[in-house]
Design a protein around this motif. Sequence first.
Motif, PDB file in Angstrom:
ATOM      1  N   GLN A   7       0.828  -1.201   0.000  1.00  0.00           N
ATOM      2  CA  GLN A   7       0.000   0.000   0.000  1.00  0.00           C
ATOM      3  C   GLN A   7       0.866   1.256   0.000  1.00  0.00           C
ATOM      4  O   GLN A   7       0.585   2.211  -0.733  1.00  0.00           O
ATOM      5  N   VAL A   8       1.921   1.263   0.839  1.00  0.00           N
ATOM      6  CA  VAL A   8       2.834   2.410   0.906  1.00  0.00           C
ATOM      7  C   VAL A   8       3.422   2.692  -0.471  1.00  0.00           C
ATOM      8  O   VAL A   8       3.431   3.839  -0.938  1.00  0.00           O
ATOM      9  N   LEU A   9       3.895   1.651  -1.146  1.00  0.00           N
ATOM     10  CA  LEU A   9       4.499   1.838  -2.466  1.00  0.00           C
ATOM     11  C   LEU A   9       3.485   2.316  -3.494  1.00  0.00           C
ATOM     12  O   LEU A   9       3.792   3.202  -4.307  1.00  0.00           O
ATOM     13  N   GLU A  10       2.293   1.776  -3.461  1.00  0.00           N
ATOM     14  CA  GLU A  10       1.261   2.205  -4.402  1.00  0.00           C
ATOM     15  C   GLU A  10       0.921   3.684  -4.189  1.00  0.00           C
ATOM     16  O   GLU A  10       0.795   4.452  -5.142  1.00  0.00           O
ATOM     17  N   ILE A  11       0.792   4.080  -2.936  1.00  0.00           N
ATOM     18  CA  ILE A  11       0.488   5.483  -2.624  1.00  0.00           C
ATOM     19  C   ILE A  11       1.651   6.383  -3.040  1.00  0.00           C
ATOM     20  O   ILE A  11       1.453   7.421  -3.688  1.00  0.00           O
ATOM     21  N   ALA A  12       2.876   5.983  -2.680  1.00  0.00           N
ATOM     22  CA  ALA A  12       4.054   6.795  -3.021  1.00  0.00           C
ATOM     23  C   ALA A  12       4.172   6.969  -4.535  1.00  0.00           C
ATOM     24  O   ALA A  12       4.450   8.071  -5.019  1.00  0.00           O
ATOM     25  N   GLU A  13       3.957   5.902  -5.272  1.00  0.00           N
ATOM     26  CA  GLU A  13       4.021   5.978  -6.745  1.00  0.00           C
ATOM     27  C   GLU A  13       2.986   6.969  -7.289  1.00  0.00           C
ATOM     28  O   GLU A  13       3.246   7.677  -8.260  1.00  0.00           O
ATOM     29  N   ALA A 120      12.578  20.042  -7.781  1.00  0.00           N
ATOM     30  CA  ALA A 120      12.049  19.226  -8.880  1.00  0.00           C
ATOM     31  C   ALA A 120      10.664  18.705  -8.502  1.00  0.00           C
ATOM     32  O   ALA A 120       9.725  19.488  -8.456  1.00  0.00           O
ATOM     33  N   CYS A 121      10.552  17.411  -8.202  1.00  0.00           N
ATOM     34  CA  CYS A 121       9.257  16.804  -7.917  1.00  0.00           C
ATOM     35  C   CYS A 121       9.472  15.467  -7.214  1.00  0.00           C
ATOM     36  O   CYS A 121      10.609  15.090  -6.930  1.00  0.00           O
ATOM     37  N   VAL A 122       8.385  14.761  -6.942  1.00  0.00           N
ATOM     38  CA  VAL A 122       8.492  13.418  -6.371  1.00  0.00           C
ATOM     39  C   VAL A 122       8.951  12.491  -7.493  1.00  0.00           C
ATOM     40  O   VAL A 122       8.331  12.436  -8.560  1.00  0.00           O
ATOM     41  N   ILE A 123      10.061  11.825  -7.239  1.00  0.00           N
ATOM     42  CA  ILE A 123      10.667  10.951  -8.248  1.00  0.00           C
ATOM     43  C   ILE A 123      11.150   9.658  -7.609  1.00  0.00           C
ATOM     44  O   ILE A 123      11.255   9.554  -6.385  1.00  0.00           O
ATOM     45  N   ARG A 124      11.447   8.703  -8.452  1.00  0.00           N
ATOM     46  CA  ARG A 124      12.113   7.460  -8.049  1.00  0.00           C
ATOM     47  C   ARG A 124      13.578   7.652  -8.399  1.00  0.00           C
ATOM     48  O   ARG A 124      13.898   7.956  -9.555  1.00  0.00           O
ATOM     49  N   SER A 125      14.448   7.517  -7.411  1.00  0.00           N
ATOM     50  CA  SER A 125      15.884   7.717  -7.623  1.00  0.00           C
ATOM     51  C   SER A 125      16.648   6.444  -7.294  1.00  0.00           C
ATOM     52  O   SER A 125      16.227   5.672  -6.431  1.00  0.00           O
ATOM     53  N   PRO A 126      17.797   6.244  -7.934  1.00  0.00           N
ATOM     54  CA  PRO A 126      18.643   5.111  -7.558  1.00  0.00           C
ATOM     55  C   PRO A 126      19.212   5.344  -6.150  1.00  0.00           C
ATOM     56  O   PRO A 126      19.602   6.458  -5.810  1.00  0.00           O
ATOM     57  N   LEU A 127      19.243   4.288  -5.365  1.00  0.00           N
ATOM     58  CA  LEU A 127      19.843   4.370  -4.025  1.00  0.00           C
ATOM     59  C   LEU A 127      21.333   4.063  -4.183  1.00  0.00           C
ATOM     60  O   LEU A 127      21.837   3.015  -3.796  1.00  0.00           O
ATOM     61  N   VAL A 128      22.013   5.011  -4.815  1.00  0.00           N
ATOM     62  CA  VAL A 128      23.449   4.874  -5.098  1.00  0.00           C
ATOM     63  C   VAL A 128      24.235   4.998  -3.798  1.00  0.00           C
ATOM     64  O   VAL A 128      23.700   5.442  -2.776  1.00  0.00           O
ATOM     65  N   PRO A 129      25.522   4.611  -3.801  1.00  0.00           N
ATOM     66  CA  PRO A 129      26.310   4.657  -2.561  1.00  0.00           C
ATOM     67  C   PRO A 129      26.280   6.013  -1.844  1.00  0.00           C
ATOM     68  O   PRO A 129      26.255   6.060  -0.618  1.00  0.00           O
TER      69      PRO A 129
END
Length: 144
Positions: A7-13, A120-129
């Motif tokens: 649910q958290v992921l669906e809402i966040a997306e 910017a905005c709400v985005i999906r980012s790589p969890l890089v080092p």
Amino acid sequence: MMSIAEQVLEIAEAWTGTPYRHQASCKGVGCDCLGLIRGIWRELYGSEPEFVPPYAPDWAERSGEDRLLAAASRHFGGPLPTADMQRGDLLLFRWRPELAAKHAGIFAGDQQFIHAYEQACVIRSPLVPSWRRRIAAVFRFPEK
């Protein structure tokens, strides 16, 4: 029935693309990183757990308190080991070890997270080092 994490992921997306707006928490209109988490919480549980007072963009450095970490501990329970993070978990970040946590996002799995990116905005980012080493705490959303 979907798990809390799903649910958290669906809402966040669904917040993806919401413009960055300091202190806001309105899907599609504007939010900051805390506003995204507040919006997810409202959709899951119906209301916010506490009033959030106005805060400046540099509030974490100015106050000297780890207010974000303290609030997460009050409402999510104790932090989890970073090695135990799972999809749908809340991630808090600090820029340097001696500073308060001041950024939040949702772990999306596959070495990615969803957050309100400043300017910017709400985005999906790589969890890089460079992001991973700044994780201050991991929290799991409580069951309803």
